[in-house]
Motif scaffolding. Structure first.
Motif, PDB file in Angstrom:
ATOM      1  N   SER A  84       0.802  -1.254  -0.114  1.00 58.67           N
ATOM      2  CA  SER A  84       0.132  -0.062  -0.072  1.00 58.67           C
ATOM      3  C   SER A  84       0.848   1.168   0.000  1.00 58.67           C
ATOM      4  O   SER A  84       1.950   1.054   0.558  1.00 58.67           O
ATOM      5  N   CYS A  85       0.546   2.314  -0.716  1.00 60.02           N
ATOM      6  CA  CYS A  85       1.222   3.641  -0.731  1.00 60.02           C
ATOM      7  C   CYS A  85       0.316   4.792  -1.250  1.00 60.02           C
ATOM      8  O   CYS A  85      -0.937   4.332  -1.764  1.00 60.02           O
ATOM      9  N   SER A  86       0.812   5.840  -1.122  1.00 57.89           N
ATOM     10  CA  SER A  86       0.037   7.064  -1.627  1.00 57.89           C
ATOM     11  C   SER A  86       0.678   7.362  -2.984  1.00 57.89           C
ATOM     12  O   SER A  86       1.983   7.147  -3.281  1.00 57.89           O
ATOM     13  N   LEU A  87       0.017   8.220  -3.843  1.00 61.98           N
ATOM     14  CA  LEU A  87       0.506   8.600  -5.089  1.00 61.98           C
ATOM     15  C   LEU A  87       0.875   9.870  -4.979  1.00 61.98           C
ATOM     16  O   LEU A  87       0.078  10.611  -4.091  1.00 61.98           O
ATOM     17  N   PRO A  88       1.484  10.455  -6.099  1.00 62.38           N
ATOM     18  CA  PRO A  88       1.809  11.963  -6.053  1.00 62.38           C
ATOM     19  C   PRO A  88       0.145  12.820  -5.897  1.00 62.38           C
ATOM     20  O   PRO A  88       0.181  13.920  -5.478  1.00 62.38           O
ATOM     21  N   SER A  89      -0.932  12.192  -6.487  1.00 59.65           N
ATOM     22  CA  SER A  89      -2.173  12.984  -6.400  1.00 59.65           C
ATOM     23  C   SER A  89      -2.814  12.767  -4.784  1.00 59.65           C
ATOM     24  O   SER A  89      -3.677  13.611  -4.678  1.00 59.65           O
ATOM     25  N   GLY A  90      -2.283  12.140  -3.988  1.00 60.48           N
ATOM     26  CA  GLY A  90      -2.533  11.885  -2.742  1.00 60.48           C
ATOM     27  C   GLY A  90      -3.703  10.549  -2.794  1.00 60.48           C
ATOM     28  O   GLY A  90      -3.873  10.390  -1.466  1.00 60.48           O
ATOM     29  N   GLU A  91      -3.828  10.057  -3.855  1.00 59.30           N
ATOM     30  CA  GLU A  91      -4.773   8.744  -3.760  1.00 59.30           C
ATOM     31  C   GLU A  91      -3.987   7.603  -2.994  1.00 59.30           C
ATOM     32  O   GLU A  91      -2.834   7.585  -3.272  1.00 59.30           O
ATOM     33  N   VAL A  92      -4.578   6.762  -2.247  1.00 58.14           N
ATOM     34  CA  VAL A  92      -4.026   5.766  -1.476  1.00 58.14           C
ATOM     35  C   VAL A  92      -4.307   4.403  -2.241  1.00 58.14           C
ATOM     36  O   VAL A  92      -5.541   4.238  -2.667  1.00 58.14           O
ATOM     37  N   VAL A  93      -3.377   3.649  -2.652  1.00 60.43           N
ATOM     38  CA  VAL A  93      -3.567   2.315  -3.499  1.00 60.43           C
ATOM     39  C   VAL A  93      -3.043   1.137  -2.309  1.00 60.43           C
ATOM     40  O   VAL A  93      -2.012   1.253  -1.712  1.00 60.43           O
ATOM     41  N   LYS A  94      -4.022   0.353  -2.410  1.00 61.46           N
ATOM     42  CA  LYS A  94      -3.497  -0.935  -1.517  1.00 61.46           C
ATOM     43  C   LYS A  94      -4.120  -2.033  -2.364  1.00 61.46           C
ATOM     44  O   LYS A  94      -5.149  -2.256  -2.960  1.00 61.46           O
ATOM     45  N   VAL A  95      -3.003  -2.925  -2.568  1.00 61.78           N
ATOM     46  CA  VAL A  95      -3.244  -4.028  -3.556  1.00 61.78           C
ATOM     47  C   VAL A  95      -2.808  -5.458  -2.832  1.00 61.78           C
ATOM     48  O   VAL A  95      -1.714  -5.561  -2.207  1.00 61.78           O
ATOM     49  N   ALA A  96      -3.472  -6.384  -2.837  1.00 61.42           N
ATOM     50  CA  ALA A  96      -3.113  -7.794  -2.309  1.00 61.42           C
ATOM     51  C   ALA A  96      -2.985  -8.743  -3.482  1.00 61.42           C
ATOM     52  O   ALA A  96      -3.505  -8.658  -4.468  1.00 61.42           O
ATOM     53  N   ALA A  97      -1.918  -9.632  -3.201  1.00 56.74           N
ATOM     54  CA  ALA A  97      -1.415 -10.699  -4.075  1.00 56.74           C
ATOM     55  C   ALA A  97      -2.081 -12.079  -3.436  1.00 56.74           C
ATOM     56  O   ALA A  97      -1.417 -12.278  -2.280  1.00 56.74           O
ATOM     57  N   PRO A  98      -2.824 -12.862  -3.894  1.00 59.43           N
ATOM     58  CA  PRO A  98      -3.357 -14.304  -3.417  1.00 59.43           C
ATOM     59  C   PRO A  98      -2.116 -15.114  -3.101  1.00 59.43           C
ATOM     60  O   PRO A  98      -1.349 -15.145  -4.017  1.00 59.43           O
ATOM     61  N   LEU A  99      -2.122 -15.744  -2.051  1.00 60.45           N
ATOM     62  CA  LEU A  99      -1.228 -17.037  -2.002  1.00 60.45           C
ATOM     63  C   LEU A  99      -1.256 -17.821  -3.083  1.00 60.45           C
ATOM     64  O   LEU A  99      -2.344 -18.454  -3.157  1.00 60.45           O
ATOM     65  N   PRO A 100      -0.055 -18.358  -3.494  1.00 61.21           N
ATOM     66  CA  PRO A 100      -0.158 -19.392  -4.532  1.00 61.21           C
ATOM     67  C   PRO A 100      -0.664 -20.435  -4.077  1.00 61.21           C
ATOM     68  O   PRO A 100      -0.396 -20.890  -2.951  1.00 61.21           O
ATOM     69  N   GLU A 101      -1.275 -21.367  -5.127  1.00 62.27           N
ATOM     70  CA  GLU A 101      -1.666 -22.688  -4.934  1.00 62.27           C
ATOM     71  C   GLU A 101      -0.668 -23.591  -3.982  1.00 62.27           C
ATOM     72  O   GLU A 101      -1.172 -24.427  -3.273  1.00 62.27           O
ATOM     73  N   GLU A 102       0.513 -23.577  -4.551  1.00 63.65           N
ATOM     74  CA  GLU A 102       1.608 -24.530  -4.047  1.00 63.65           C
ATOM     75  C   GLU A 102       1.846 -24.338  -2.603  1.00 63.65           C
ATOM     76  O   GLU A 102       2.142 -25.142  -1.915  1.00 63.65           O
ATOM     77  N   LEU A 103       1.584 -22.951  -2.489  1.00 61.41           N
ATOM     78  CA  LEU A 103       1.909 -22.715  -0.931  1.00 61.41           C
ATOM     79  C   LEU A 103       0.635 -23.034   0.038  1.00 61.41           C
ATOM     80  O   LEU A 103       0.609 -23.534   1.123  1.00 61.41           O
ATOM     81  N   GLU A 104      -0.640 -22.758  -0.734  1.00 62.53           N
ATOM     82  CA  GLU A 104      -1.790 -23.056   0.102  1.00 62.53           C
ATOM     83  C   GLU A 104      -2.014 -24.535   0.477  1.00 62.53           C
ATOM     84  O   GLU A 104      -2.552 -25.020   1.190  1.00 62.53           O
ATOM     85  N   SER A 105      -1.514 -25.501  -0.639  1.00 59.49           N
ATOM     86  CA  SER A 105      -1.604 -26.802  -0.296  1.00 59.49           C
ATOM     87  C   SER A 105      -0.643 -27.431   0.837  1.00 59.49           C
ATOM     88  O   SER A 105      -1.005 -28.357   1.323  1.00 59.49           O
ATOM     89  N   VAL A 106       0.457 -26.635   1.064  1.00 62.30           N
ATOM     90  CA  VAL A 106       1.194 -26.835   2.248  1.00 62.30           C
ATOM     91  C   VAL A 106       0.694 -26.579   3.545  1.00 62.30           C
ATOM     92  O   VAL A 106       0.582 -27.467   4.430  1.00 62.30           O
ATOM     93  N   LEU A 107      -0.033 -25.496   3.486  1.00 65.96           N
ATOM     94  CA  LEU A 107      -0.839 -25.215   4.785  1.00 65.96           C
ATOM     95  C   LEU A 107      -1.904 -26.448   4.962  1.00 65.96           C
ATOM     96  O   LEU A 107      -2.194 -26.857   6.079  1.00 65.96           O
ATOM     97  N   ALA A 108      -2.606 -26.678   3.922  1.00 69.70           N
ATOM     98  CA  ALA A 108      -3.755 -27.896   3.901  1.00 69.70           C
ATOM     99  C   ALA A 108      -3.180 -29.106   4.392  1.00 69.70           C
ATOM    100  O   ALA A 108      -3.954 -29.677   5.425  1.00 69.70           O
ATOM    101  N   ALA A 109      -1.963 -29.248   4.024  1.00 67.27           N
ATOM    102  CA  ALA A 109      -1.502 -30.586   4.569  1.00 67.27           C
ATOM    103  C   ALA A 109      -1.153 -30.626   6.135  1.00 67.27           C
ATOM    104  O   ALA A 109      -0.947 -31.425   6.740  1.00 67.27           O
ATOM    105  N   LEU A 110      -0.568 -29.292   6.311  1.00 67.62           N
ATOM    106  CA  LEU A 110      -0.342 -29.123   7.916  1.00 67.62           C
ATOM    107  C   LEU A 110      -1.741 -29.261   8.950  1.00 67.62           C
ATOM    108  O   LEU A 110      -1.588 -29.804   9.906  1.00 67.62           O
ATOM    109  N   ARG A 111      -2.632 -28.547   8.228  1.00 68.77           N
ATOM    110  CA  ARG A 111      -3.676 -28.528   8.935  1.00 68.77           C
ATOM    111  C   ARG A 111      -4.314 -30.283   9.113  1.00 68.77           C
ATOM    112  O   ARG A 111      -5.151 -30.709  10.059  1.00 68.77           O
ATOM    113  N   GLN A 112      -4.053 -30.939   8.160  1.00 71.21           N
ATOM    114  CA  GLN A 112      -4.484 -32.417   8.096  1.00 71.21           C
ATOM    115  C   GLN A 112      -3.669 -33.206   9.175  1.00 71.21           C
ATOM    116  O   GLN A 112      -4.158 -34.299   9.630  1.00 71.21           O
ATOM    117  N   GLY A 113      -2.359 -32.678   9.240  1.00 75.89           N
ATOM    118  CA  GLY A 113      -1.439 -33.507   9.849  1.00 75.89           C
ATOM    119  C   GLY A 113      -1.196 -33.421  11.357  1.00 75.89           C
ATOM    120  O   GLY A 113      -0.637 -34.605  12.213  1.00 75.89           O
TER     121      GLY A 113
END
Length: 344
Positions: free
Chosen positions: A315-344
């Motif tokens: 997230s950051c402000s732009l020269p205009s003063g507008e604030v931009v906030k952007v999210a990047a979804p967790l990749p599937e290969e990392l989600e699958s590791v979390l799923a394996a941990l939850r099962q284990g």
């Protein structure tokens, strides 16, 4: 996905749009100076704040980045008649001496294939107001150099040949995935980098730490020092004479033998999150530099094939003063590791 992690994501909604870029001015050449082949370039005000290595790379087309760093280290490049390091930021009116580079030392620029271009195109999260945010895939370097001929910035310049200005706002390690900001306007680059130096840019990461994260440990303050091995590999360690460094951590989910944490770097040192996690006894899963192989072996058994570190939002402000906030979804290969941990 657990409630706490879902709530964490709720406040980082991705955005996507399109906007044209503006032009970046060229440095002017001072006539009549030096021997044939030597260039003396005067830096205009619009290029103030750019790193000298990026400045040179943009003007020495086809020269490997490793060669650019070498002429800087050897002092062949001078700014106002003095030596500078690669991280030196130019000021308006600086005179840069660029030595002659023999054409035999120039390599033809690498060309991004269609599959790589399509991958980067599909990874664009935001494109507006002179700012790009890319969900960088793990394994893709942010720029060429050190044996890498093609990085994200080179791919973007080939994808947008009509954009005369495309520069990295900040960097991510090659093995780290996620949100990274790229400026398509000089004014945006200068503004956001000034905000970065002032600590007003938000960057949040998701990381899987090996072991049980210490309860109550929300801030790690440990000075970091960069070291270069004889092989050329960069390593970072906690050292009394290192640069002051701070990272905030928040536990999101606990597993047997691992902890999912959100990490927010207060300072921006090389490998900061990775080394601070190691410092508290919980190195990151899949980290071949700082995590013992026996621990990584356990995570490989869960399907982890890379460093579990993801730039989840910026997230950051732009020269205009507008604030931009952007999210990047967790990749599937990392989600699958979390799923394996939850099962284990």
């Amino acid at each position: 996905m657990p409630l706490q992690l879902r709530l964490w994501y709720r406040y980082h909604a991705p955005m996507r749009s399109n906007h044209p870029s503006d032009e970046a001015p060229a440095a002017s050449k001072s006539p009549g100076n030096g021997s044939p082949g030597v260039q003396f370039l005067t830096v205009p005000a619009e290029l103030a704040g750019q790193r000298i290595d990026n400045f040179l790379q943009a003007r020495l087309k086809g020269v490997p980045r490793s060669r650019v760093y070498r002429i800087l280290r050897k002092g062949e490049v001078r700014v106002n008649k003095g030596r500078v390091k690669a991280e030196y930021r130019l000021r308006a009116g600086d005179v840069v001496r660029v030595p002659p580079i023999r054409t035999t030392e120039q390599a033809p620029p690498a060309v991004a294939g269609e599959s790589l271009r399509n991958l980067v195109q599909a990874s664009i999260l935001y494109d507006d107001n002179g700012l790009l945010v890319i969900n960088k895939p793990a394994g893709l370097a942010v720029h060429g150099g050190s044996g890498v001929r093609l990085g994200l910035i080179e791919v973007l310049r080939q994808m947008f040949p009509g954009s005369p200005f495309i520069e990295l706002v900040h960097r991510l390690d090659r093995d780290t995935s996620g949100a990274i900001m790229v400026a398509r306007k000089r004014s945006v680059l200068q503004h956001v980098q000034a905000e970065l130096r002032a600590g007003r840019v938000g960057k949040s990461y998701l990381a899987l730490a090996s072991g049980k994260w210490p309860r109550g440990r929300k801030l790690v303050e440990a000075p970091l020092r960069k070291n270069t091995l004889k092989s050329g590999e960069r390593m970072v360690s906690v050292a009394p004479d290192g640069k002051p460094s701070q990272t905030r951590f928040q536990v999101l989910e606990r597993f047997s033998g691992a902890t999912l944490v959100a990490a927010e770097p207060v300072t921006g040192r090389t490998h900061q999150i990775r080394v601070h996690a190691q410092f508290v006894g919980c190195p990151l899963a899949g980290d071949v530099k700082y995590t013992p192989d026996e621990e990584n072996r356990r995570f490989r058994g869960l399907g982890l094939k890379r460093l579990f570190l993801h730039s989840a939002s910026v997230s950051c402000s732009l020269p205009s003063g507008e604030v931009v906030k952007v999210a990047a979804p967790l990749p599937e290969e990392l989600e699958s590791v979390l799923a394996a941990l939850r099962q284990g």
